[in-house]
Design an enzyme around this catalytic site. Sequence first.
Site, PDB file in Angstrom:
ATOM      1  N   GLY A 124       8.369 -18.769  61.873  1.00 23.56           N
ATOM      2  CA  GLY A 124       8.072 -17.625  63.506  1.00 23.56           C
ATOM      3  C   GLY A 124       7.316 -16.795  63.475  1.00 23.56           C
ATOM      4  N   ALA A 125       6.148 -17.759  63.063  1.00 25.60           N
ATOM      5  CA  ALA A 125       4.472 -17.247  63.595  1.00 25.60           C
ATOM      6  C   ALA A 125       4.667 -15.179  62.850  1.00 25.60           C
ATOM      7  CB  ALA A 125       4.843 -16.972  65.196  1.00 25.60           C
ATOM      8  N   SER A 211       5.616 -23.430  58.307  1.00 23.65           N
ATOM      9  CA  SER A 211       5.555 -22.401  59.995  1.00 23.65           C
ATOM     10  C   SER A 211       4.656 -21.304  59.045  1.00 23.65           C
ATOM     11  CB  SER A 211       6.166 -22.511  60.992  1.00 23.65           C
ATOM     12  OG  SER A 211       5.032 -22.034  62.649  1.00 23.65           O
ATOM     13  N   ALA A 212       5.523 -20.008  59.356  1.00 28.76           N
ATOM     14  CA  ALA A 212       4.729 -18.436  59.141  1.00 28.76           C
ATOM     15  C   ALA A 212       5.591 -19.197  57.530  1.00 28.76           C
ATOM     16  CB  ALA A 212       5.374 -17.810  59.733  1.00 28.76           C
ATOM     17  N   ASP A 339       2.232 -30.800  65.442  1.00 34.40           N
ATOM     18  CA  ASP A 339       1.909 -29.632  64.487  1.00 34.40           C
ATOM     19  C   ASP A 339       1.778 -28.563  65.927  1.00 34.40           C
ATOM     20  OD1 ASP A 339       3.873 -29.037  62.847  1.00 34.40           O
ATOM     21  OD2 ASP A 339       2.139 -29.134  61.140  1.00 34.40           O
ATOM     22  N   HIS A 454       5.787 -30.038  66.092  1.00 34.66           N
ATOM     23  CA  HIS A 454       6.037 -28.530  65.159  1.00 34.66           C
ATOM     24  C   HIS A 454       7.491 -28.060  65.223  1.00 34.66           C
ATOM     25  CE1 HIS A 454       4.219 -24.953  63.007  1.00 34.66           C
ATOM     26  NE2 HIS A 454       4.614 -24.599  63.244  1.00 34.66           N
TER      27      HIS A 454
END
Length: 553
Positions: A124-125, A211-212, A339, A454
């Site tokens: 979630g960045a 991701s994050a 992605d 992604h």
Amino acid sequence: MKATMRMLALAAALMSVSAARLGVVQTEGGQVQGTSHGVGLFRSVDVFKGIPFAGTPGLWEKPKPHPGWDGVLKATEYAERCLQVTLLQTQTRGSLDCLYLNIFVPQGRKLSSNLPVMVYLFGGAFLLGASDDLAVLGDSLYDGKEMAERGNVVVVSANYRVGTLGFLSTGDARVPGNYGLWDQHAAIKWVSRNIAAFGGNPDNVTIFGQSAGAAGVSFQMLSPHNKGLFRRAISQCGVALSPWALQRKPMALAKKIARKVGCYRSDEDLMVACLRMTDPVGLTAAGKVDVLQMLGNGVVMDLLEHAPVVDGDFLPDEPGRLFHNAADVDYVAGVNSMDGHIFAGVDVPSINKKKANTTVEDVRGLLTGLTKEKGTAAVASALSVYSAHWGSVPDPAAVKKTVADIETDFLFLVPTQIALRLHAEHSSGGRTFSYLFNMKTRIPGFPSWAEAEHSEDLQYVFGKPFATPLVYFPRHRDLSRNMIAYWTNFAKTGDPSQGDGKVPVPWPAFTRTRRPFLTINHEMSESSVSYDLREDYVSYWVNRYSGLPSARQ
Ligand SMILES: *[C@@H]1O[C@H](CO)[C@@H](O)[C@H](O)[C@H]1NC(C)=O
Ligand SMILES: *[C@@H]1O[C@H](CO)[C@@H](O)[C@H](O)[C@H]1NC(C)=O
């Protein structure tokens, strides 16, 4: 017929009741009781939601131990997520009291013991997300029941602070930063101390994330603070070396946040004192993505500002110089073939429009935005590499796909290849495995050249084609079964091909001298193993691009 089915269902329900169940479990903070979910004959999964692994953290402080509780804590509901902006960035949601984790334990007739443990870090960045995120059809995307049951592992998912509260930093001792990483670390440590009581083996812990969360996994590996706490790690689409994973100018960002909440002062001590007295909700709202900042200049990557920093403590040095800390950790890392598409579609919207062509100028503009650190020097060389296969009259679809490839390479694929190489080079026994996930997207309406977007890997790792079979086809279940087998074999043995999960093809290890990777989709065979993923492009970024002098900023 119907009556027979009902009888059978009833019998199955009664029998699964007789699978073992944990009941009340003693943890360091007190007793917890979860729920037992029958999954078949003499099989069930014990689920514990919302167990605190730390107390309510102070603003920009490391997590501290939970004070504990009397009586039995009902661990039946997910805890609130950490305070964060909403997906649409219009409001905030969540709580300061958010450091909780969830545990999924598969059970047979006898109580499980000494099972391998897999701890999941959500993505979630570094801005959004929670361990119970993305509940679309009932359960959260990250619900661990299918993986636990099919892979015979204990699955744990943990919350951590995000956004301003998780990652603000002044780049010095005033507000060092990395609070979200300290939270992840606290969760891993809690697992190490407590998981045996749930039937997990604390000497057999794998951390995994996307991701994050995948970058978080990578940071946890590189930090000297995790020695001996886990043996294995999986990064799905993100590493510490990803350009969005590290904030290099934390003070500038802290000042920007200070301006938004009325705390800007030329005296930095006064500014920090003001920030520390500001309402956390206001601070969180001030951390939202600043879309106006991007208009006309820059790329979407620039908006992802909240991120870990080199703080001299959790990260004593540049991530690239910390791989010796992961020398004995087994590592799987990979990316999805598209992605970067979601980001490319924001930066160059024409790529997703049937009736528009993407021009060379668009490609040049994107490269200019991505390679700002090198000034204009990189644009021409990068363009020549990426347009080499276009021919004299480029096919419009090829140009559009190139744009997605550029973002995939820059944001995900190339940093992952560098991390794999550094991991293999520094290994003192830890094995290395590389993959490319390219299952055709399930998202309707995307161009024909789109492959795996992604986050599309997650539904298969978490067994959604089994949990919600009506929205999937048999090929999705084949893929899911195979991914769960590779992932959980790896958690058990450090080798995705070794273990009780049957896999379609052996996945060779990535070493200092050979660079195999496994292409993961629904049709796997010997030909799914290839070598030197996107070598021409990786080599461009690793050798030529890195060699260019940095632009003065
Ligand atoms: C896009 O390019 C193709 C081939 O070069 C051309 O035939 C087509 O007319 C163009 N479409 C638009 C909308 O410009
Ligand atoms: C980890 O778990 C696997 C599968 O249960 C087991 O074979 C292995 O011995 C365990 N390793 C350690 C170090 O306990």
